[in-house]
Each structure stands twice: as structure tokens, then as C-alpha cells.
Motif scaffolding. Sequence first.
Motif, short mmCIF file in Angstrom:
data_model
loop_
_atom_site.label_atom_id
_atom_site.label_comp_id
_atom_site.label_asym_id
_atom_site.label_seq_id
_atom_site.Cartn_x
_atom_site.Cartn_y
_atom_site.Cartn_z
N MET A 247 0.85 -1.21 0.00
CA MET A 247 0.00 0.00 0.00
C MET A 247 0.88 1.25 0.00
N ASN A 248 1.88 1.23 0.87
CA ASN A 248 2.80 2.39 0.95
C ASN A 248 3.46 2.67 -0.39
N ALA A 249 3.93 1.59 -1.02
CA ALA A 249 4.65 1.76 -2.28
C ALA A 249 3.72 2.33 -3.35
N PHE A 250 2.48 1.85 -3.37
CA PHE A 250 1.54 2.36 -4.37
C PHE A 250 1.14 3.80 -4.11
N ARG A 251 1.20 4.20 -2.85
CA ARG A 251 0.76 5.56 -2.52
C ARG A 251 1.92 6.53 -2.38
N THR A 252 3.14 6.05 -2.55
CA THR A 252 4.29 6.93 -2.33
C THR A 252 4.25 8.12 -3.26
N PHE A 253 4.42 9.28 -2.66
CA PHE A 253 4.38 10.50 -3.44
C PHE A 253 5.50 11.46 -3.03
N ASP A 254 5.58 11.74 -1.71
CA ASP A 254 6.44 12.82 -1.22
C ASP A 254 7.92 12.64 -1.57
N THR A 255 8.46 11.45 -1.27
CA THR A 255 9.89 11.22 -1.51
C THR A 255 10.22 11.38 -3.00
N ILE A 256 9.40 10.78 -3.84
CA ILE A 256 9.67 10.82 -5.29
C ILE A 256 9.48 12.24 -5.83
N TYR A 257 8.46 12.90 -5.32
CA TYR A 257 8.18 14.27 -5.78
C TYR A 257 9.40 15.17 -5.56
N VAL A 258 10.01 15.02 -4.39
CA VAL A 258 11.16 15.86 -4.06
C VAL A 258 12.41 15.37 -4.79
N LEU A 259 12.56 14.06 -4.86
CA LEU A 259 13.81 13.49 -5.41
C LEU A 259 13.91 13.66 -6.92
N THR A 260 12.90 13.26 -7.65
CA THR A 260 13.00 13.28 -9.12
C THR A 260 11.87 14.07 -9.79
N GLY A 261 10.82 14.36 -9.05
CA GLY A 261 9.66 15.03 -9.64
C GLY A 261 8.96 14.15 -10.67
N GLY A 262 9.30 12.86 -10.67
CA GLY A 262 8.67 11.94 -11.63
C GLY A 262 9.56 11.68 -12.85
N GLY A 263 10.64 12.43 -12.97
CA GLY A 263 11.50 12.32 -14.15
C GLY A 263 12.63 11.34 -13.94
N PRO A 264 13.53 11.23 -14.90
CA PRO A 264 13.51 11.95 -16.18
C PRO A 264 12.39 11.43 -17.08
N GLY A 265 11.74 12.35 -17.73
CA GLY A 265 10.57 11.99 -18.53
C GLY A 265 9.49 11.47 -17.62
N GLU A 266 9.15 10.20 -17.81
CA GLU A 266 8.13 9.60 -16.96
C GLU A 266 8.69 8.40 -16.21
N ALA A 267 10.02 8.35 -16.10
CA ALA A 267 10.67 7.16 -15.55
C ALA A 267 10.28 6.88 -14.11
N THR A 268 10.01 7.90 -13.32
CA THR A 268 9.61 7.68 -11.92
C THR A 268 8.24 8.30 -11.63
N ASN A 269 7.47 8.45 -12.68
CA ASN A 269 6.15 9.08 -12.51
C ASN A 269 5.14 8.05 -11.99
N VAL A 270 5.21 7.79 -10.70
CA VAL A 270 4.32 6.78 -10.10
C VAL A 270 2.89 7.31 -10.09
N ILE A 271 1.98 6.41 -9.88
CA ILE A 271 0.56 6.74 -10.03
C ILE A 271 0.10 7.80 -9.00
N ALA A 272 0.68 7.73 -7.79
CA ALA A 272 0.28 8.72 -6.77
C ALA A 272 0.74 10.12 -7.17
N LEU A 273 1.90 10.19 -7.78
CA LEU A 273 2.43 11.48 -8.24
C LEU A 273 1.54 12.04 -9.35
N GLN A 274 1.12 11.17 -10.25
CA GLN A 274 0.25 11.60 -11.33
C GLN A 274 -1.10 12.06 -10.78
N THR A 275 -1.55 11.39 -9.71
CA THR A 275 -2.81 11.79 -9.09
C THR A 275 -2.71 13.19 -8.50
N VAL A 276 -1.64 13.41 -7.75
CA VAL A 276 -1.46 14.72 -7.13
C VAL A 276 -1.32 15.79 -8.21
#
Lengths: 318, 474
Positions: A247-276
Motif C-alpha cells: 500500500m505504501n509503495a503504491f501511494r508513495t508521493f512525497d519522496t519521489i516528488y522531491v527526489l525526481t519530480g517523476g522524471g527523467p521523462g516519466e521514468a519515476t512518474n508513479v501513479i500517486a504522483l500523477q494523481t497529485v
Amino acid sequence: MRIVPYAARPGLVTSYLRQLRQRSLTLSDNLFAYVLNLPALVVVLALIAYPIGYSFWLSLHRYNLKRPDLYRFVGIENYREILTDRVFLNSLKVSVIFSLLSVSLILVLSLTFALLLNETFLGRGVMRSLVLLPWAIPGVVNGMMWSWIFNAKIGALNGLLYSLGLIDAYRQWLSSPTSALLAAVFAHVWNMVPFSVIILLAGLASIPGELYDAARVDRCGVFQRFMHVTLPWLMHPLLIVLILQTMNAFRTFDTIYVLTGGGPGEATNVIALQTVRTVLDFTDFGQGNAYAYVIMLITLIISIVYVRLLYKRGSFET
Amino acid sequence: MGERYTRLPKSEPLMLQTSRRQFLKLGLAGLGIMTVPLLAACQGKGEQPAPASPAASAQTPAASGAEVVTVRFEGWNYEPALVEQNLKRFMELNPDIKVEYTPIEGSQYRQKIVAEFTAGTQPDALYVRDDYFAGWVTAGYLQDIEGMPGLDEAYGRIYDFNAAAMTYEGKRYGLPYYADIVAFAYNAELLEKAGIKEPPKSLEELEEQGKKLKSAGLVQYPIAFGFKLTNDFWYDWWGLIYASGARLFNDKMEPIMHTENTVARDVLAWIERGMNETGIVDPASIELDGGKVRDAFLAGQYAYILFQRYEMARANNPEQSQIAGKVKMALVPSLDGENKGTVGWTRMYCLSKTTQVKDAAYRLIYYLGGLDESGVPYTAKWWFMQRGLGFAYKELAQDSEIRAKLQTFVDPDIYSRQAENARARENVQEPWYSEWESENQKLMQQALTRQISVDDVMKGMAENAERFKKQYGA
């Protein structure tokens, strides 16, 4: 046959009256219990059930704050749209890979740490406290910390590898799709392992010592003791760890948002980030809530699968 | 079977006993006390007749005892101490207005303001970027200021592209906070050391010079871009494509970047090659935002930069830059060596649609973005003198004080020349602009990391535009 009136049968009357009183008392007690629970129920309904329901209701609407004039009920249109949307499907794929990698790593590392910390050795208390430390760090701070570590210009990782002679120039860890995803997984795992260690340590503490004694008498080695005693007894704690960490992994947003912002491109654009991003940046509440419900549905299905596959394996009462 | 729950005996209340009548009386009295200010607020207690000229009224303090109107004012947190200093002056000039100023973290500004409007707690006056201006107008957040005093005079003195940026469907909504453009700057000392006499005019020259700088060991990477995913626009990218004369959309707002006009494609291909082959573009650009690139440039790590023109003041300020005195501005290089412009933007002050204190709020934004009683754009000039912020008022380019100040950090002629052909982004007034920009950044990062081709990026940009247009009912 002579009919005997109730009044002439005092035993019967008393019994009937007692039954009546008991029934009314039971009803009254139930009511009383509900009255006592009412404040809590109101709070739960107001703070949990209503937002969840309202969120679902919004997901059935075309509702972008920038175009309130287009607000209308669209049924499952938002769901249909996102299920055929390239961005959504890609973020789902990234989330699945991210979750698989991070949950596997968390399981292996937390089990290893828990087994180590379950042994008796000097300074075990201090070690247990130290292992818990990352858990105290909020996701955003965790993301910032790792972004400095992985920094291409002044990062500690580059500094370390360079001074050890392992690289000849500083690398851009967050600029390559693969290394950026691995960096995000690593940062997340580092933050989440302690929580799993606590759960597994509690599970280890509940295993009866006689089982190990018996296993030793049967000349079982370390590996056999682990496979036939420890692991079966840890099945329920492991199940909890699996469910919570997935559940945590699927909902992870904060760490990735700060670390990569979902990039490069869409490489780390997890679903929670896209939701936010959909809700807060694009102010598309309709589609954003549909995203949230899809995440919920996925985690629910995974949890059910986990429970069905693993729960019975850890039951020793049946 | 006994009772499951033992009922507690009636006990004495802990508080003073109150009869039901007393309780109701007290309750009604309390409700009355709470309702008075609420009703007063609903009446719009601060509403006052519009003055003939906001500047003139600013010099006429209200009669003693007049009601003080409170204006809630919010903006992103650029130099909040300076803003407060200027607001203090405004309140001294206008004792009948009290300004409650709240600076908001810049990266969260858009989200917070949207949340406030959704919750109904929006300010009376606020900063607005041209990036989301149109979206906020169509959302019903902002109100036009047509017919307000002094508006025609102010609009008659600002650059057309700034006036257009604050106008939506023929109605004017804002007054300029600042306006600026993307400038190209270089570290003259590094170029001199490499034996380069002139800054590059074309991207080809930039590449050649970059190779020289690299081979001389003066810098590892001659240039970097702020290509980290962000809510803001990639101004260096826009500046570079507009310098080469790119057009991404036709007059009907149909995407043409993948068909008729391939300038953007060629520029992107040049950057991609620079990052992955020639090595003149720092591959870490993907991890850097504009601020970090600027800081690295000011630390002497890069030889060239595309940044906001107002940063020239910082670049040549010894307190803020390690290469102060060595930074020079040139026209942005282009594909064919002829500069065709750059990108410009407008930040503005607007009024929220629901403000109950429209006249007071307008007087505030007119003080900040309009003219004073002597017809001078006081605050615009003040911002330039304080921090070198660009201005929308044409006359300030000829102001002797401003020119004198300019000469301390930049060549005033280049400074003005680059501004003459600056353009706003073609689709910035479309409500879907910010989503489109955001999705394009991801596409470009994919091309720069060679996950997709530059042609795919252009096709993707066109598809995104069509998708968002459809989504917004255009």
C-alpha cells in the motif's frame, strides 16, 4: 380440556413477564450502546466515510476548477478515459515496478535486520534504536536528503565513489531512467525498512523457545530452523508487512516528488504522483479522484490476494 | 440475566446549574454577538465610492475617524521584506486602508491560491502569472477592472505585449507587477582566456566556442539548462526557440511544431546532441532548475547561461556573485545567427471576483502597478532600482536614473534591444497552457535522455495540445 387462565398459573405469568422485561432490557441496552458510540460514529462518518463517498461522487463528474462551467455528471467516463490514457498506463507500470522492487527489498532487509536484532549481543538496545531512526524522517525530508546524496554536482555518493577511485567523473544518477528509478526505490526502502523491522521483531518475540529446542534436538541446522520454525511463525507478521508496504509503495508521493519530480521523462512518474499532479496542478478533481479510486482498488485487490494466499499458512490453531 | 450495562446514578453537574430558559437566553445573546460582525462583513463595510483617480485619492488621507478598510493581499514570496516596506508606504499615504499581506511559498503559490478560491478564503488582491491568468479568469476567480480610474492612462503607457498578457477576451484584468524577458549572458573572462573575442551569434558558433572552452580545460560543461520538471515554464527553452523564430501554433491555435515549422525540433535536436554527443551541455540539466543553473553560473562553473534578464543585476553584484564584473549580456543565439526575439512574460496584480472592498483593493494594486499622482510608475521604478526587475512601462527605458543604474551591470542598449522583439508564449492565454507545458517537459526529458526521438516530442506536443483543447471544451 379445561382452559386455565394466565392468572391462575403464576409460574407462567412470571416467566412471561421476565421474558418481556429481558427483551425490553436487551433492546434498551443495544440502544444505549449505540447512543454511547454515536459521537464516535458521527466523527467516523464525517471525517472518513463522507470524504470517501464524496471523492467517489466527484470521480463521476467532469470537474475542473479552472472550468467550473463545464461541471457535469459523466458517470464512469473519467474511469474509461484514464484506463485508455497513455500517461496513466505508464504511471501504473512504473508504480508496479517500483512496488515490486521496493517491497521485495524491504522484506529481505527487514527480515535480515529483525533476525540480527533478535539475537543477544552487546549494544543491541542501541542498535535497535539506530535502526528505527530513518522511520522518524518525514518523506519530504527523506527525499531532500537523498537528492543531496545523489546530486550530480556535489552529491555525497559521487564524492565517495570518486575518492575510492570507482568512478573517474561525477555521474548524473537522477538523469538516467534506470538509475533514477533505483535511486527512488532506495530512498523509499531506507525510509520504510524500520517499520517492518518492528513488526517482524514483535513476531519473532512470540515464537516459543521450545520449538527451537526441539528442532536442535532433531539436529536441525540454522537454515532448517529458519525454514521450519521461524518462517511459518512469521507468516502473519510478514503478511502485515507485505500488505502495508505494498500500500505504501503504491501511494508513495512525497519522496519521489522531491527526489525526481517523476522524471527523467516519466521514468519515476508513479501513479500517486500523477494523481497529485492531476488534482493540484491541473485542478482536475474529477479525473484526479478517479485516479485515487483506481489506486484504492488496486491495493484492495492485492491485499485480498495476499490474505487468501498467505493467511492460512500462518494459522496453527486450525 | 442482569443488566449488561450499569447505568450511572445521576450526579451533580460539575458546572454551575443553569435552567433551560437561562441557557437559551445566554445562547441567543452569544449568537447575536457573533452575528453582528458577520452581518457587517456581508454588507461590505469597506465599500466606498470609487475615487476619480486612485493616485489622487492616495494622497488624500481619510478624514479622522473614518472607517479603516482592510485589504487582504497575497503574493509569492519574492523579497517579502521589500514588499512589506512598500506596503507600509502605501498605508502611510492611505491611512484609511490597512493591508494584510501574506507571502506564499513560490513553488506552491498556484495550488494554494486555487485551494483558497475553492474554500472561499481568497484574498482581495493578489499576484497572478500570465501562465495561469486565463485559467483563473475562466474559473471565475478574477474580476475585470474595466472602467476603474486611471486604467486607460496606465495601459496607454505599457508595452503592447504586456497589455495583451493582462487582457482576456477584450477585458482588462490586471496591472503590471513586473515584466521581463529571457537574456543570454556569458562569462567574458572565460571566453577571453579561451581566445574567443565575440559571444556566439548562432548555435553552431556556440557549439564551436563550447568545444574550445572544454578543450582548454576552463569548464567541464560550457552551458546548462534548467530542465528539471517543474510547475513553472522552461524559460530558457522558450527563449532559445523564439530567438530562432519558432512558431508552435498557427493563428487558429492549431499545433504546427510537428509539420510546418520545425524550428523547435531543430533547437531541441541541437540541445540533445550537445548533451549526449558534443558534451557542451551539462547532462545534469535534467536535475537542475533555473535557480541552481544560475547559482552554478555565478560560481564560475558555466560559461554561458539563459536566464531572466533581471538576474544581470545579481550576476554583476560582488555580494551575490563570484564572477561579478565579468558577466556580459548578448542577444540570444539562434539557428541561423540572426536573433529573432526571445520570450517575455508579465506578472500582474489582480482583484479577486468576490472582493467586498473592490475600490480599496484597486487603489492598492494601482499604487503597486499603476501611476502615482505625478504620473510616474512609482513601484515599477522602485522594483527596478531595488532588484533590477524588468518593467512594463515604456518610458522607464529612457529614465535617467534607470539608465545610470543599468550601466552599473549591463549594456543598456543590448538590454533594451533584446526586449524590442520579445514575444509572449503563443498559447499562454489558453486555459490548458500549464498542463500542456507540464506534459511537454516530460516529453523533452525523454528525448534528452534518448528514450524517444525529437520528432516524437513534437508529435507528442501536438497531440497533447489537441487532447487538452478537447478536455477544456475548446
